[in-house]
Design an enzyme around this catalytic site. Structure first.
Site, PDB file in Angstrom:
ATOM      1  N   GLU A 119      30.152 -10.863  14.521  1.00  0.00           N
ATOM      2  CA  GLU A 119      30.965  -9.986  13.635  1.00  0.00           C
ATOM      3  C   GLU A 119      30.849  -8.503  14.220  1.00  0.00           C
ATOM      4  OE1 GLU A 119      30.440 -10.064   9.775  1.00  0.00           O
ATOM      5  OE2 GLU A 119      30.693 -12.357   9.434  1.00  0.00           O
ATOM      6  N   LYS A 121      29.503  -4.921  14.020  1.00  0.00           N
ATOM      7  CA  LYS A 121      28.707  -4.151  13.135  1.00  0.00           C
ATOM      8  C   LYS A 121      29.409  -2.924  13.005  1.00  0.00           C
ATOM      9  CE  LYS A 121      24.276  -3.464  11.332  1.00  0.00           C
ATOM     10  NZ  LYS A 121      24.379  -2.209  10.885  1.00  0.00           N
ATOM     11  N   ASP A 123      29.884   0.969  11.868  1.00  0.00           N
ATOM     12  CA  ASP A 123      28.979   2.038  11.482  1.00  0.00           C
ATOM     13  C   ASP A 123      29.730   2.787  10.321  1.00  0.00           C
ATOM     14  OD1 ASP A 123      26.983   3.514  11.428  1.00  0.00           O
ATOM     15  OD2 ASP A 123      27.249   4.215  13.189  1.00  0.00           O
ATOM     16  N   TYR A 231      33.466  -8.212   5.133  1.00  0.00           N
ATOM     17  CA  TYR A 231      32.952  -8.989   5.878  1.00  0.00           C
ATOM     18  C   TYR A 231      31.871 -10.383   5.026  1.00  0.00           C
ATOM     19  CZ  TYR A 231      29.252  -5.401   4.705  1.00  0.00           C
ATOM     20  OH  TYR A 231      28.503  -4.640   4.120  1.00  0.00           O
ATOM     21  N   LYS A 321      21.742  -4.861  17.981  1.00  0.00           N
ATOM     22  CA  LYS A 321      22.240  -3.721  18.351  1.00  0.00           C
ATOM     23  C   LYS A 321      22.499  -3.543  19.636  1.00  0.00           C
ATOM     24  CE  LYS A 321      21.996  -0.999  14.580  1.00  0.00           C
ATOM     25  NZ  LYS A 321      20.550  -0.540  14.244  1.00  0.00           N
ATOM     26  N   CYS A 415      -3.872  22.655   9.929  1.00  0.00           N
ATOM     27  CA  CYS A 415      -2.513  22.855   9.435  1.00  0.00           C
ATOM     28  C   CYS A 415      -1.905  24.118   9.970  1.00  0.00           C
ATOM     29  CB  CYS A 415      -2.565  22.958   7.913  1.00  0.00           C
ATOM     30  SG  CYS A 415      -0.963  23.338   7.202  1.00  0.00           S
ATOM     31  N   CYS A 418      -1.275  26.851   6.569  1.00  0.00           N
ATOM     32  CA  CYS A 418      -2.426  27.577   6.010  1.00  0.00           C
ATOM     33  C   CYS A 418      -3.718  27.295   6.667  1.00  0.00           C
ATOM     34  CB  CYS A 418      -2.647  26.612   4.345  1.00  0.00           C
ATOM     35  SG  CYS A 418      -3.428  24.974   4.687  1.00  0.00           S
ATOM     36  N   CYS A 433      -2.628  17.581   6.195  1.00  0.00           N
ATOM     37  CA  CYS A 433      -3.013  18.858   5.738  1.00  0.00           C
ATOM     38  C   CYS A 433      -4.283  18.522   4.511  1.00  0.00           C
ATOM     39  CB  CYS A 433      -2.178  20.016   5.409  1.00  0.00           C
ATOM     40  SG  CYS A 433      -2.879  21.502   4.602  1.00  0.00           S
ATOM     41  N   CYS A 438      -1.427  23.705  -0.001  1.00  0.00           N
ATOM     42  CA  CYS A 438      -0.992  24.192   1.316  1.00  0.00           C
ATOM     43  C   CYS A 438       0.504  24.780   0.910  1.00  0.00           C
ATOM     44  CB  CYS A 438      -0.992  23.284   2.225  1.00  0.00           C
ATOM     45  SG  CYS A 438       0.275  23.636   3.675  1.00  0.00           S
TER      46      CYS A 438
HETATM   47  S1  IVH Z   1      26.438  -8.541   6.462  1.00  0.00           S
HETATM   48  C1  IVH Z   1      22.929  -9.845   3.691  1.00  0.00           C
HETATM   49  N1  IVH Z   1      28.227  -7.826   8.109  1.00  0.00           N
HETATM   50  O1  IVH Z   1      25.142  -3.284   8.102  1.00  0.00           O
HETATM   51  C2  IVH Z   1      24.075  -9.383   4.797  1.00  0.00           C
HETATM   52  N2  IVH Z   1      26.842  -6.068   7.400  1.00  0.00           N
HETATM   53  O2  IVH Z   1      22.248  -3.226   8.140  1.00  0.00           O
HETATM   54  C3  IVH Z   1      24.622  -8.255   4.543  1.00  0.00           C
HETATM   55  N3  IVH Z   1      27.477  -3.791   8.389  1.00  0.00           N
HETATM   56  O3  IVH Z   1      24.647  -2.800   4.674  1.00  0.00           O
HETATM   57  C4  IVH Z   1      25.254  -7.489   5.629  1.00  0.00           C
HETATM   58  N4  IVH Z   1      29.013  -4.655   9.587  1.00  0.00           N
HETATM   59  O4  IVH Z   1      26.763  -1.771   5.863  1.00  0.00           O
HETATM   60  C5  IVH Z   1      27.028  -7.472   7.328  1.00  0.00           C
HETATM   61  N5  IVH Z   1      29.833  -7.428   9.843  1.00  0.00           N
HETATM   62  C6  IVH Z   1      28.930  -7.188   9.097  1.00  0.00           C
HETATM   63  C7  IVH Z   1      28.716  -5.469   9.021  1.00  0.00           C
HETATM   64  C8  IVH Z   1      27.443  -5.304   8.165  1.00  0.00           C
HETATM   65  C9  IVH Z   1      28.415  -3.472   9.184  1.00  0.00           C
HETATM   66  C10 IVH Z   1      26.388  -2.739   7.594  1.00  0.00           C
HETATM   67  C11 IVH Z   1      26.329  -3.139   6.095  1.00  0.00           C
HETATM   68  C12 IVH Z   1      25.052  -3.466   5.792  1.00  0.00           C
HETATM   69  C13 IVH Z   1      24.119  -3.142   6.879  1.00  0.00           C
HETATM   70  C14 IVH Z   1      23.029  -3.851   7.342  1.00  0.00           C
END
Ligand code: IVH
Length: 678
Positions: A119, A121, A123, A231, A321, A415, A418, A433, A438
């Site tokens: 899927e 991911k 942002d 998702y 990633k 430091c 201070c 420190c 401080c």
């Molecule tokens: S699954 C236990 N699927 O990524 C599984 N997360 O790093 C829970 N996110 O908090 C997450 N796209 O905000 C899942 N296709 C996707 C996603 C996704 C974005 C985000 C989500 C989660 C974070 C985890």
């Protein structure tokens, strides 16, 4: 406005029909992008529904499409506890790491014959939506994973979030998880508007989405053009044909009207996952929303229980990633700031450079070891990178550009603020420190305390003045400030002083998890504080706990445990805690409830028509007394209130043994709690 319908019963049927019809067109337009009717025809349906609701206000329900954008301002975002914690994901940054994940999962599952779902991911921001009897009942942010904020009203403005589901078969209650995001074009438009108005633009679409969701005026949220991808199924209760695989679950959720990303694909082996990921490394920029990787999930849900979790991360999924965005620039100087725990944090001062659309002037260098390991020197040409929302980092030097004049870096022995000796505890990567008085450390600590305890109005500007005048020396001193002291400060009038004192007073009652985070214990962030508070319940129990007791708490590693134990053995810290106790600061943990009130913990469902008031009013009276009002009878329902012509909920309530009230008894109950509604 007239609706031309004489009997309320007919109006009710018509209103339901129109709502269903409108929600189907919302789905076709906002989820499927396949509208069947023109905008004018849609507006006409809305106009007819509005006319009925104007004539029969008692028929207005919170999930009516007319209620997507309400007129009222939201008063706040009360905390809600997630029934199932919202977890995070482990990361893989290359194929070898992905393979290692797959190997481990195969070994634990005793098979490698499982399919995987890939899927995008997204942002954005994770949100949980709860549906009851097919209607949106609540929407909350992820928060710290255990507890988030109720932002239902703002989420309702997102038109692709169904208020009412399609089809008939779904569990009585269930939760879906999704990512709310701001499409790139909407982000650009928003920033143009902000700049035109002389306001600060948002740093990236993710921050813009976060800010938009926390508006007190839902109309502003509605104007921000947020969208959502669903998702995950969170939890489900009651029969409802939930499929056994994740992929089919998403398809099924799609059929219920949820917006599922069309780029989600299922693969039989890891090689195919890798090929798919590679195609997206370039294509990601063609999407109209930001993604920072692929989430790979094992399809078969029966394996999820078998594989379980490591800490807060499931073993059945991983975030693969994309490489971060990088740029090259000159590192002019390495500076050091002092953190709230006294840590000396080196950071790079850079010649300004564009990285992934943002101008970067400073970047973190983590700690001395990291700087030396990467051999980063002042004067170097360095590679800088940004990954999503993370603070920019210096990856390393470009060695070919060295002139020979650059010198290896050493963290100062003193430091920078201070001049006290800096010490590096054995086994730690940071120097600290050694002076717990401080000024930089104290300033940051008090600022952190005031921020976490939510003492509105007591910002850094006033804190530094209070410190300069010697009125405060540590966070606990905040509680002994007097009005005379405050009004003696230039530009602090009597009104502002009163306001700040009132806010200080209010902050005494904050929950224990906040206090623990605010205390500034090394390695204790918001999430660890929550775990500690929920485990020990009182500050005294935690103070008395042995290092062993703390280590045994799930989710608390030995380094964190030792730091907590040492903190409470420090006489100066103990003295501060005693000052807090004297000031009557709350030391106890309260499980968060929706609203405090005499009906707290009670859950009401209404059926039939009440003679004395519309149902919406009855529901809000219940809520004002701390109770919950739901649409459907579940085992958790405590009262079913039956008006005239009740429906089938009566049988269900009977079979669950739920207390039933007629209208008179309900009014009596309200009167007992001081509400005379009749
Ligand atoms: S699954 C236990 N699927 O990524 C599984 N997360 O790093 C829970 N996110 O908090 C997450 N796209 O905000 C899942 N296709 C996707 C996603 C996704 C974005 C985000 C989500 C989660 C974070 C985890």
């Amino acid at each position: 406005m007239t609706c031309g319908i004489e009997h309320v019963q007919d109006a009710k049927v018509k209103a339901e029909e129109l709502r269903f019809e409108i929600s189907r067109h919302d789905y076709l337009y906002h989820v499927k992008s396949e509208p069947e009717i023109s905008d004018a025809e849609y507006d006409e349906l809305m106009r007819r529904l509005r006319a009925i609701e104007a004539h029969y206000p008692e028929l207005v329900s919170p999930d009516s499409p007319t209620q997507r954008v309400t007129e009222q301002l939201v008063e706040g975002f009360p905390p809600v506890e997630h029934r199932l914690p919202m977890l995070s994901l482990a990361n893989a940054f290359n194929f070898a790491q992905l393979q290692a994940w797959h190997k481990r999962a195969s070994a634990l599952a005793a098979t490698d014959k499982f399919e995987m779902v890939c899927e995008p991911k997204i942002d954005g921001l994770a949100v949980a939506l709860v549906y009851e009897s097919g209607r949106l009942a609540q929407g909350a942010t992820r928060g710290n994973g255990f507890q988030g904020d109720n932002i239902t009203e703002n989420l309702k403005t997102i038109r692709s979030i169904p208020l009412q589901l399609q089809g008939q078969r779904f569990p009585e209650q269930f939760e879906v998880r999704c990512e709310v995001y701001m499409p790139k074009p909407a982000f650009e438009r928003l920033n143009e508007t902000l700049i035109d108005r002389g306001e600060r633009p948002a740093a990236n679409p993710r921050n813009a989405a976060a800010g938009s969701l926390r508006q007190k005026n839902p109309k502003i949220t509605a104007s921000r053009k947020l969208d959502v991808w669903i998702y995950q199924l969170g939890w489900a209760e009651g029969d409802g044909a939930v499929p056994p695989s994740h992929h089919e679950t998403l398809e099924w959720l799609g059929a219920l009207g949820f917006r599922i990303n069309p780029e989600i694909k299922r693969f039989k082996d890891l090689q195919a996952v890798e090929v798919h990921y590679r195609t997206w490394e370039d294509r990601r920029h063609d999407l109209d929303y930001e993604i920072d990787g692929m989430v790979v999930k094992i399809d078969q849900k029966s394996l999820w229980d078998e594989l379980g979790y490591v800490g807060r991360e499931p073993r059945w999924a991983i975030a693969y990633k994309f490489p971060p965005v990088q740029a090259t620039t000159k590192l002019q100087r390495i500076a050091v700031n002092v953190g709230r725990t006294g840590s000396l944090n080196p950071f790079a001062i850079l010649e300004p450079v564009q990285v992934g659309g943002v101008i970067v002037k400073q970047a973190t260098l983590h700690n001395e070891d990291d700087v030396r390991r990467k051999d980063i020197r002042e004067g170097d040409t360095v590679i800088v990178q940004r990954a999503g929302d993370v603070i920019p980092q210096v990856v390393g030097p470009v060695l070919e550009k060295r002139t020979g004049k650059e010198k290896p870096y050493r963290i100062p022995k003193k430091c920078p603020v201070c001049s006290s000796e800096a010490v590096r505890p054995p086994g730690e990567a940071m120097s600290y420190c050694s002076n717990i008085s401080c000024p930089a450390q104290i300033f940051r600590w008090i600022g952190h305390f005031a921020g976490v305890m939510d003492i509105e109005g007591l910002g850094e500007r006033w804190i530094s003045i209070l410190l300069e005048r010697g009125l405060i020396k540590d966070p606990a001193d905040i509680y002994s400030l007097t009005k005379d002291q405050l009004v003696a400060i230039e530009r602090m009038g009597s009104v502002l002083a009163d306001k700040i004192l009132k806010n200080i007073e209010a902050a005494k009652g904050r929950n224990l998890n906040r206090l623990l985070f605010a205390l500034g214990i090394r390695h204790v962030g918001g999430e660890v504080a929550q775990v500690l508070a929920a485990h020990f319940h009182t500050l005294d129990a935690l103070m008395e706990a042995s290092a062993e007791d703390i280590r045994n708490v799930e989710g608390i590693g030995p380094k964190i445990a030792d730091s907590i134990y040492a903190y409470f053995r420090d006489p100066q810290k103990r003295a501060i805690i005693e000052k807090l106790r004297k000031a009557d600061v709350n030391f106890d943990y309260r499980r968060p409830k929706r609203v405090e009130g005499p009906l707290g913990g009670e859950s009401f469902v209404f059926t039939g028509t009440l003679a004395s008031m519309p149902r919406g009013k009855a529901e809000s009276l219940v809520a004002s007394l701390g109770g919950e009002a739901g649409n459907s009878v579940t085992r958790k329902t405590t009262y079913l209130v039956a008006g005239a012509d009740p429906g089938s909920k009566i049988q269900k309530a009977e079979s669950y043994g739920i207390t039933m009230l007629d209208e008179d008894s309900f009014l009596r109950l309200l009167r007992e709690h001081g509400v005379d509604a009749a």
